[in-house]
Design a protein around this motif. Structure first.
Motif, PDB file in Angstrom:
ATOM      1  N   GLY A 152       0.809  -1.204   0.000  1.00  0.00           N
ATOM      2  CA  GLY A 152       0.000   0.000   0.000  1.00  0.00           C
ATOM      3  C   GLY A 152       0.840   1.250   0.000  1.00  0.00           C
ATOM      4  O   GLY A 152       0.504   2.249   0.661  1.00  0.00           O
ATOM      5  N   ALA A 153       1.952   1.219  -0.744  1.00  0.00           N
ATOM      6  CA  ALA A 153       2.878   2.352  -0.757  1.00  0.00           C
ATOM      7  C   ALA A 153       3.770   2.242  -1.987  1.00  0.00           C
ATOM      8  O   ALA A 153       3.818   1.205  -2.655  1.00  0.00           O
ATOM      9  N   PHE A 154       4.498   3.327  -2.271  1.00  0.00           N
ATOM     10  CA  PHE A 154       5.465   3.291  -3.355  1.00  0.00           C
ATOM     11  C   PHE A 154       6.657   2.453  -2.928  1.00  0.00           C
ATOM     12  O   PHE A 154       7.132   2.537  -1.799  1.00  0.00           O
ATOM     13  N   ARG A 155       7.144   1.630  -3.843  1.00  0.00           N
ATOM     14  CA  ARG A 155       8.308   0.810  -3.584  1.00  0.00           C
ATOM     15  C   ARG A 155       9.184   0.777  -4.833  1.00  0.00           C
ATOM     16  O   ARG A 155       8.718   1.010  -5.948  1.00  0.00           O
ATOM     17  N   ARG A 156      10.461   0.498  -4.636  1.00  0.00           N
ATOM     18  CA  ARG A 156      11.352   0.272  -5.771  1.00  0.00           C
ATOM     19  C   ARG A 156      11.789  -1.185  -5.731  1.00  0.00           C
ATOM     20  O   ARG A 156      12.068  -1.743  -4.676  1.00  0.00           O
ATOM     21  N   PHE A 157      11.839  -1.778  -6.904  1.00  0.00           N
ATOM     22  CA  PHE A 157      12.162  -3.196  -7.030  1.00  0.00           C
ATOM     23  C   PHE A 157      13.381  -3.347  -7.934  1.00  0.00           C
ATOM     24  O   PHE A 157      13.334  -3.011  -9.123  1.00  0.00           O
ATOM     25  N   ARG A 158      14.477  -3.832  -7.357  1.00  0.00           N
ATOM     26  CA  ARG A 158      15.708  -4.033  -8.123  1.00  0.00           C
ATOM     27  C   ARG A 158      15.550  -5.215  -9.073  1.00  0.00           C
ATOM     28  O   ARG A 158      15.078  -6.277  -8.693  1.00  0.00           O
ATOM     29  N   GLY A 159      16.012  -5.002 -10.309  1.00  0.00           N
ATOM     30  CA  GLY A 159      15.890  -6.057 -11.304  1.00  0.00           C
ATOM     31  C   GLY A 159      16.621  -7.327 -10.940  1.00  0.00           C
ATOM     32  O   GLY A 159      16.182  -8.425 -11.277  1.00  0.00           O
ATOM     33  N   ASP A 160      17.751  -7.219 -10.224  1.00  0.00           N
ATOM     34  CA  ASP A 160      18.513  -8.418  -9.885  1.00  0.00           C
ATOM     35  C   ASP A 160      17.900  -9.190  -8.720  1.00  0.00           C
ATOM     36  O   ASP A 160      18.370 -10.275  -8.377  1.00  0.00           O
ATOM     37  N   ARG A 161      16.829  -8.669  -8.117  1.00  0.00           N
ATOM     38  CA  ARG A 161      16.125  -9.401  -7.065  1.00  0.00           C
ATOM     39  C   ARG A 161      14.791  -9.957  -7.560  1.00  0.00           C
ATOM     40  O   ARG A 161      14.105 -10.656  -6.807  1.00  0.00           O
ATOM     41  N   ILE A 162      14.423  -9.619  -8.784  1.00  0.00           N
ATOM     42  CA  ILE A 162      13.166 -10.103  -9.347  1.00  0.00           C
ATOM     43  C   ILE A 162      13.410 -11.459 -10.005  1.00  0.00           C
ATOM     44  O   ILE A 162      14.271 -11.591 -10.869  1.00  0.00           O
ATOM     45  N   ARG A 163      12.670 -12.459  -9.574  1.00  0.00           N
ATOM     46  CA  ARG A 163      12.824 -13.796 -10.141  1.00  0.00           C
ATOM     47  C   ARG A 163      11.941 -13.998 -11.364  1.00  0.00           C
ATOM     48  O   ARG A 163      12.266 -14.756 -12.260  1.00  0.00           O
ATOM     49  N   SER A 164      10.806 -13.334 -11.416  1.00  0.00           N
ATOM     50  CA  SER A 164       9.947 -13.368 -12.606  1.00  0.00           C
ATOM     51  C   SER A 164       9.112 -12.100 -12.644  1.00  0.00           C
ATOM     52  O   SER A 164       8.787 -11.527 -11.599  1.00  0.00           O
ATOM     53  N   CYS A 165       8.783 -11.698 -13.858  1.00  0.00           N
ATOM     54  CA  CYS A 165       8.000 -10.471 -14.066  1.00  0.00           C
ATOM     55  C   CYS A 165       7.074 -10.726 -15.242  1.00  0.00           C
ATOM     56  O   CYS A 165       7.531 -11.071 -16.339  1.00  0.00           O
ATOM     57  N   SER A 166       5.785 -10.547 -15.030  1.00  0.00           N
ATOM     58  CA  SER A 166       4.828 -10.779 -16.109  1.00  0.00           C
ATOM     59  C   SER A 166       3.711  -9.740 -16.040  1.00  0.00           C
ATOM     60  O   SER A 166       3.348  -9.265 -14.961  1.00  0.00           O
ATOM     61  N   SER A 167       3.205  -9.387 -17.197  1.00  0.00           N
ATOM     62  CA  SER A 167       2.099  -8.432 -17.256  1.00  0.00           C
ATOM     63  C   SER A 167       0.790  -9.147 -16.967  1.00  0.00           C
ATOM     64  O   SER A 167       0.641 -10.341 -17.236  1.00  0.00           O
ATOM     65  N   LEU A 168      -0.154  -8.422 -16.416  1.00  0.00           N
ATOM     66  CA  LEU A 168      -1.455  -8.970 -16.042  1.00  0.00           C
ATOM     67  C   LEU A 168      -2.552  -8.354 -16.910  1.00  0.00           C
ATOM     68  O   LEU A 168      -2.399  -7.230 -17.402  1.00  0.00           O
ATOM     69  N   PRO A 169      -3.663  -9.058 -17.085  1.00  0.00           N
ATOM     70  CA  PRO A 169      -4.802  -8.480 -17.805  1.00  0.00           C
ATOM     71  C   PRO A 169      -5.584  -7.529 -16.902  1.00  0.00           C
ATOM     72  O   PRO A 169      -6.792  -7.654 -16.723  1.00  0.00           O
ATOM     73  N   ALA A 170      -4.868  -6.598 -16.294  1.00  0.00           N
ATOM     74  CA  ALA A 170      -5.465  -5.626 -15.380  1.00  0.00           C
ATOM     75  C   ALA A 170      -4.722  -4.307 -15.550  1.00  0.00           C
ATOM     76  O   ALA A 170      -3.497  -4.305 -15.705  1.00  0.00           O
ATOM     77  N   TRP A 171      -5.450  -3.211 -15.486  1.00  0.00           N
ATOM     78  CA  TRP A 171      -4.867  -1.909 -15.784  1.00  0.00           C
ATOM     79  C   TRP A 171      -5.182  -0.916 -14.683  1.00  0.00           C
ATOM     80  O   TRP A 171      -6.078  -1.116 -13.861  1.00  0.00           O
ATOM     81  N   PHE A 172      -4.422   0.173 -14.684  1.00  0.00           N
ATOM     82  CA  PHE A 172      -4.713   1.299 -13.807  1.00  0.00           C
ATOM     83  C   PHE A 172      -4.740   2.574 -14.654  1.00  0.00           C
ATOM     84  O   PHE A 172      -4.213   3.611 -14.276  1.00  0.00           O
ATOM     85  N   GLN A 173      -5.388   2.471 -15.801  1.00  0.00           N
ATOM     86  CA  GLN A 173      -5.382   3.554 -16.766  1.00  0.00           C
ATOM     87  C   GLN A 173      -5.998   4.825 -16.190  1.00  0.00           C
ATOM     88  O   GLN A 173      -7.014   4.799 -15.516  1.00  0.00           O
ATOM     89  N   GLY A 174      -5.323   5.931 -16.486  1.00  0.00           N
ATOM     90  CA  GLY A 174      -5.747   7.230 -15.979  1.00  0.00           C
ATOM     91  C   GLY A 174      -5.132   7.593 -14.645  1.00  0.00           C
ATOM     92  O   GLY A 174      -5.308   8.718 -14.166  1.00  0.00           O
ATOM     93  N   GLU A 175      -4.374   6.654 -14.029  1.00  0.00           N
ATOM     94  CA  GLU A 175      -3.796   6.895 -12.710  1.00  0.00           C
ATOM     95  C   GLU A 175      -2.294   7.180 -12.767  1.00  0.00           C
ATOM     96  O   GLU A 175      -1.721   7.674 -11.794  1.00  0.00           O
ATOM     97  N   GLY A 176      -1.638   6.850 -13.889  1.00  0.00           N
ATOM     98  CA  GLY A 176      -0.186   6.915 -13.945  1.00  0.00           C
ATOM     99  C   GLY A 176       0.379   8.281 -13.634  1.00  0.00           C
ATOM    100  O   GLY A 176       1.307   8.429 -12.815  1.00  0.00           O
TER     101      GLY A 176
END
Length: 245
Positions: A189-213
């Motif tokens: 429930g907050a802003f976070r930063r995620f280092r690429g070398d700690r991410i084991r998998s990353c995939s897009s979801l069929p869910a959006w937050f359009q208009g919020e960016g």
């Protein structure tokens, strides 16, 4: 991919093709269904774009059709954005001024739907180096930031614990040690930063937050005390993009 971007990519593919392109081929390249290609081609033809062909045979662009002198894809615009950020490392005031001129010229010529990354302030390169240690396909991340699409991350935090996160990515930072995804984390429930070398998998979801960016980026920048687009004020100190999760 948003429809405006997809139509532009479709035009580019047909212009560069040496043989008729079937709807199946085009659909595979654009990651959509054939029915979407049929609709898009019909829309372009209605706009007066000289595309010939039909379903089951293939499509070709009539010779002589030209786009405006400067026309870039969104990926190419994002390449320009990162390159302009990297100029900050040179310490050359003249190049920095020229970079802003380039940015303004591209904004004037390209439609807003394509030049959006120049306005969004969603890509940034830190001043002192470029991270290469990443387990993430950053193309997926850039697209998610651009399209305001949620991501699923399997992430190892700094204590070594594995968690699964659903995040709303708002920026990608080409940091010294690793690529960093800045996102609103639904688990924390907050802003976070995620280092690429700690991410084991990353995939897009069929869910959006359009208009919020844009709103989320402004809130994040307010937390940092940074004016929109003014990354030079950070100097060479560590970029405080929110807590490491």
């Amino acid at each position: 991919m948003r429809r405006t971007s997809r139509l532009f990519e479709l035009i580019q593919m047909l212009r560069g093709a040496r043989r008729p392109q079937t709807a199946a081929d085009l659909a595979e390249k654009l990651e959509v269904c054939k029915r979407t290609i049929y609709r898009d081609v019909a829309s372009l033809q209605a706009m007066g774009i000289p595309i010939q062909g039909e379903a089951g045979i293939g499509y070709v662009m009539q010779p002589g059709f030209e786009l405006p002198p400067l026309m870039l894809s969104i990926d190419e615009v994002e390449a320009v954005v990162v390159a302009l950020c990297l100029l900050q490392r040179t310490g050359d005031a003249g190049l920095k001024a020229a970079a802003e001129t380039v940015r303004a010229k591209i904004q004037d010529v390209l439609p807003r739907s394509v030049s959006a990354p120049l306005y969004a302030d969603s890509l940034y390169a830190t001043p002192d180096g470029l991270g290469t240690t990443s387990n993430v396909d950053v193309t997926i991340v850039r697209r998610a930031v651009r399209e305001e699409q949620k991501l699923r991350l399997d992430y190892r935090d700094r204590d070594g614990a594995m968690t699964r996160r659903i995040v709303r990515p708002i920026a990608l930072i080409y940091d010294v040690e690793a690529h960093v995804i800045v996102a609103w984390c639904e688990l924390r429930g907050a802003f976070r930063r995620f280092r690429g070398d700690r991410i084991r998998s990353c995939s897009s979801l069929p869910a959006w937050f359009q208009g919020e960016g844009d709103t989320l980026r402004l809130l994040w920048q307010a937390e940092l005390g940074v004016r929109a687009g003014d990354w030079s004020s950070l100097g060479d100190r560590e970029l405080p993009v929110g807590s490491l999760s």
